[in-house]
Design a protein around this motif. Structure first.
Motif, PDB file in Angstrom:
ATOM      1  N   ASP A  80       0.832  -1.200   0.000  1.00  0.00           N
ATOM      2  CA  ASP A  80       0.000   0.000   0.000  1.00  0.00           C
ATOM      3  C   ASP A  80       0.868   1.252   0.000  1.00  0.00           C
ATOM      4  O   ASP A  80       2.090   1.171   0.049  1.00  0.00           O
ATOM      5  CB  ASP A  80      -0.990   0.013   1.177  1.00  0.00           C
ATOM      6  CG  ASP A  80      -0.334   0.090   2.547  1.00  0.00           C
ATOM      7  OD1 ASP A  80       0.774   0.647   2.668  1.00  0.00           O
ATOM      8  OD2 ASP A  80      -0.937  -0.399   3.509  1.00  0.00           O
ATOM      9  N   GLY A  81       0.215   2.401  -0.051  1.00  0.00           N
ATOM     10  CA  GLY A  81       0.930   3.674  -0.091  1.00  0.00           C
ATOM     11  C   GLY A  81       1.069   4.339   1.257  1.00  0.00           C
ATOM     12  O   GLY A  81       1.779   5.322   1.397  1.00  0.00           O
ATOM     13  N   GLY A  82       0.350   3.833   2.252  1.00  0.00           N
ATOM     14  CA  GLY A  82       0.444   4.383   3.593  1.00  0.00           C
ATOM     15  C   GLY A  82      -0.296   5.698   3.747  1.00  0.00           C
ATOM     16  O   GLY A  82      -0.624   6.377   2.776  1.00  0.00           O
ATOM     17  N   SER A  83      -0.593   6.041   4.997  1.00  0.00           N
ATOM     18  CA  SER A  83      -1.257   7.306   5.286  1.00  0.00           C
ATOM     19  C   SER A  83      -0.852   7.801   6.673  1.00  0.00           C
ATOM     20  O   SER A  83      -0.431   7.020   7.521  1.00  0.00           O
ATOM     21  CB  SER A  83      -2.778   7.168   5.196  1.00  0.00           C
ATOM     22  OG  SER A  83      -3.251   6.311   6.206  1.00  0.00           O
ATOM     23  N   PHE A  84      -1.012   9.106   6.866  1.00  0.00           N
ATOM     24  CA  PHE A  84      -0.715   9.751   8.143  1.00  0.00           C
ATOM     25  C   PHE A  84      -1.937  10.568   8.529  1.00  0.00           C
ATOM     26  O   PHE A  84      -2.511  11.281   7.706  1.00  0.00           O
ATOM     27  CB  PHE A  84       0.504  10.674   8.010  1.00  0.00           C
ATOM     28  CG  PHE A  84       0.796  11.447   9.263  1.00  0.00           C
ATOM     29  CD1 PHE A  84       1.693  10.960  10.191  1.00  0.00           C
ATOM     30  CD2 PHE A  84       0.147  12.649   9.525  1.00  0.00           C
ATOM     31  CE1 PHE A  84       1.955  11.666  11.359  1.00  0.00           C
ATOM     32  CE2 PHE A  84       0.403  13.360  10.682  1.00  0.00           C
ATOM     33  CZ  PHE A  84       1.309  12.866  11.610  1.00  0.00           C
ATOM     34  N   GLU A  85      -2.336  10.463   9.790  1.00  0.00           N
ATOM     35  CA  GLU A  85      -3.421  11.280  10.325  1.00  0.00           C
ATOM     36  C   GLU A  85      -2.986  11.826  11.667  1.00  0.00           C
ATOM     37  O   GLU A  85      -2.326  11.131  12.439  1.00  0.00           O
ATOM     38  CB  GLU A  85      -4.690  10.446  10.530  1.00  0.00           C
ATOM     39  CG  GLU A  85      -5.273   9.855   9.284  1.00  0.00           C
ATOM     40  CD  GLU A  85      -6.485   8.986   9.594  1.00  0.00           C
ATOM     41  OE1 GLU A  85      -7.308   9.374  10.447  1.00  0.00           O
ATOM     42  OE2 GLU A  85      -6.581   7.909   8.998  1.00  0.00           O
ATOM     43  N   GLY A  86      -3.361  13.064  11.949  1.00  0.00           N
ATOM     44  CA  GLY A  86      -3.038  13.652  13.235  1.00  0.00           C
ATOM     45  C   GLY A  86      -3.828  14.915  13.473  1.00  0.00           C
ATOM     46  O   GLY A  86      -4.418  15.493  12.553  1.00  0.00           O
ATOM     47  N   VAL A  87      -3.862  15.343  14.726  1.00  0.00           N
ATOM     48  CA  VAL A  87      -4.581  16.553  15.123  1.00  0.00           C
ATOM     49  C   VAL A  87      -3.567  17.571  15.623  1.00  0.00           C
ATOM     50  O   VAL A  87      -2.727  17.266  16.470  1.00  0.00           O
ATOM     51  CB  VAL A  87      -5.621  16.234  16.225  1.00  0.00           C
ATOM     52  CG1 VAL A  87      -6.314  17.500  16.686  1.00  0.00           C
ATOM     53  CG2 VAL A  87      -6.620  15.191  15.740  1.00  0.00           C
ATOM     54  N   LEU A  88      -3.671  18.780  15.073  1.00  0.00           N
ATOM     55  CA  LEU A  88      -2.812  19.892  15.482  1.00  0.00           C
ATOM     56  C   LEU A  88      -3.707  21.093  15.740  1.00  0.00           C
ATOM     57  O   LEU A  88      -4.452  21.518  14.845  1.00  0.00           O
ATOM     58  CB  LEU A  88      -1.791  20.211  14.386  1.00  0.00           C
ATOM     59  CG  LEU A  88      -0.896  21.420  14.626  1.00  0.00           C
ATOM     60  CD1 LEU A  88       0.070  21.157  15.782  1.00  0.00           C
ATOM     61  CD2 LEU A  88      -0.121  21.760  13.365  1.00  0.00           C
ATOM     62  N   ASN A  89      -3.684  21.616  16.955  1.00  0.00           N
ATOM     63  CA  ASN A  89      -4.528  22.763  17.334  1.00  0.00           C
ATOM     64  C   ASN A  89      -5.998  22.529  16.998  1.00  0.00           C
ATOM     65  O   ASN A  89      -6.666  23.379  16.416  1.00  0.00           O
ATOM     66  CB  ASN A  89      -4.022  24.048  16.666  1.00  0.00           C
ATOM     67  CG  ASN A  89      -2.630  24.406  17.104  1.00  0.00           C
ATOM     68  OD1 ASN A  89      -2.233  24.158  18.234  1.00  0.00           O
ATOM     69  ND2 ASN A  89      -1.861  24.985  16.188  1.00  0.00           N
ATOM     70  N   LYS A  90      -6.501  21.337  17.331  1.00  0.00           N
ATOM     71  CA  LYS A  90      -7.904  20.929  17.152  1.00  0.00           C
ATOM     72  C   LYS A  90      -8.334  20.824  15.693  1.00  0.00           C
ATOM     73  O   LYS A  90      -9.511  20.796  15.386  1.00  0.00           O
ATOM     74  CB  LYS A  90      -8.847  21.851  17.920  1.00  0.00           C
ATOM     75  CG  LYS A  90      -8.597  21.848  19.414  1.00  0.00           C
ATOM     76  CD  LYS A  90      -9.559  22.750  20.128  1.00  0.00           C
ATOM     77  CE  LYS A  90      -9.232  22.760  21.621  1.00  0.00           C
ATOM     78  NZ  LYS A  90     -10.094  23.665  22.365  1.00  0.00           N
ATOM     79  N   VAL A  91      -7.372  20.779  14.767  1.00  0.00           N
ATOM     80  CA  VAL A  91      -7.658  20.608  13.342  1.00  0.00           C
ATOM     81  C   VAL A  91      -7.093  19.261  12.909  1.00  0.00           C
ATOM     82  O   VAL A  91      -5.936  18.943  13.202  1.00  0.00           O
ATOM     83  CB  VAL A  91      -7.034  21.749  12.503  1.00  0.00           C
ATOM     84  CG1 VAL A  91      -7.272  21.524  11.018  1.00  0.00           C
ATOM     85  CG2 VAL A  91      -7.568  23.089  12.948  1.00  0.00           C
ATOM     86  N   ASN A  92      -7.913  18.455  12.214  1.00  0.00           N
ATOM     87  CA  ASN A  92      -7.470  17.153  11.714  1.00  0.00           C
ATOM     88  C   ASN A  92      -6.712  17.333  10.403  1.00  0.00           C
ATOM     89  O   ASN A  92      -7.169  18.046   9.508  1.00  0.00           O
ATOM     90  CB  ASN A  92      -8.667  16.236  11.465  1.00  0.00           C
ATOM     91  CG  ASN A  92      -9.353  15.823  12.748  1.00  0.00           C
ATOM     92  OD1 ASN A  92      -8.700  15.595  13.755  1.00  0.00           O
ATOM     93  ND2 ASN A  92     -10.667  15.732  12.712  1.00  0.00           N
ATOM     94  N   TYR A  93      -5.577  16.668  10.321  1.00  0.00           N
ATOM     95  CA  TYR A  93      -4.770  16.682   9.101  1.00  0.00           C
ATOM     96  C   TYR A  93      -4.563  15.248   8.651  1.00  0.00           C
ATOM     97  O   TYR A  93      -4.403  14.343   9.478  1.00  0.00           O
ATOM     98  CB  TYR A  93      -3.411  17.345   9.339  1.00  0.00           C
ATOM     99  CG  TYR A  93      -3.512  18.829   9.589  1.00  0.00           C
ATOM    100  CD1 TYR A  93      -3.505  19.720   8.529  1.00  0.00           C
ATOM    101  CD2 TYR A  93      -3.600  19.319  10.883  1.00  0.00           C
ATOM    102  CE1 TYR A  93      -3.597  21.086   8.760  1.00  0.00           C
ATOM    103  CE2 TYR A  93      -3.693  20.679  11.114  1.00  0.00           C
ATOM    104  CZ  TYR A  93      -3.696  21.556  10.053  1.00  0.00           C
ATOM    105  OH  TYR A  93      -3.791  22.896  10.276  1.00  0.00           O
ATOM    106  N   LYS A  94      -4.564  15.056   7.340  1.00  0.00           N
ATOM    107  CA  LYS A  94      -4.367  13.714   6.795  1.00  0.00           C
ATOM    108  C   LYS A  94      -3.559  13.820   5.512  1.00  0.00           C
ATOM    109  O   LYS A  94      -3.742  14.746   4.724  1.00  0.00           O
ATOM    110  CB  LYS A  94      -5.713  13.049   6.505  1.00  0.00           C
ATOM    111  CG  LYS A  94      -5.566  11.650   5.976  1.00  0.00           C
ATOM    112  CD  LYS A  94      -6.892  10.948   5.806  1.00  0.00           C
ATOM    113  CE  LYS A  94      -6.640   9.534   5.321  1.00  0.00           C
ATOM    114  NZ  LYS A  94      -7.853   8.761   5.239  1.00  0.00           N
TER     115      LYS A  94
END
Length: 127
Positions: A80-94
């Motif tokens: 697969d290509g992989g993915s990253f998810e995280g929260v910074l200052n209450k905003v979700n980033y992916k």
């Protein structure tokens, strides 16, 4: 009779030596298929609820503080290509497609996190 004993002992010694050599080659080959990801928070804010999916595996971190780095070493179970998810200052980033993971090839990358929500993926230097 003595020559036969010496020949037998020599054969046993070289057989054991050959088996050890084969085991070391297999061990080194197996290590070469290991993936190595380093996640680096270069910002001054804390990333929370971090999830990395790669090679059929999921990795979770409650938080990655400013200046902190985390290392993940694993063997791919799938392609697969992989993915990253995280929260910074209450905003979700992916970010999807962070790299290419497959069971028959290793990947060495670093994921750099910034305060503006950028998620940069760079090749990890060999050495």
């Amino acid at each position: 009779m003595k020559n036969k004993s010496i020949a037998s002992s020599s054969l046993k010694f070289f057989s054991v030596l050959l088996l050890v050599f084969i085991a070391l080659v297999f061990y080194k080959y197996n290590l070469s298929l290991r993936n190595n990801l380093v996640i680096i928070n270069q910002g001054s804010n804390i990333w929370t609820n971090v999830k990395i999916s790669a090679g059929g595996e999921d990795f979770y971190f409650d938080e990655i503080t400013n200046g902190e780095s985390k290392r993940i070493r694993f063997y791919s179970k799938s392609e697969d290509g992989g993915s990253f998810e995280g929260v910074l200052n209450k905003v979700n980033y992916k970010k999807s497609g962070i790299s290419y993971f497959t069971p028959n090839m290793s990947t060495k990358d670093k994921i750099i996190l910034s305060d503006d929500g950028r998620i940069n993926v760079m090749p990890f230097p060999e050495g």
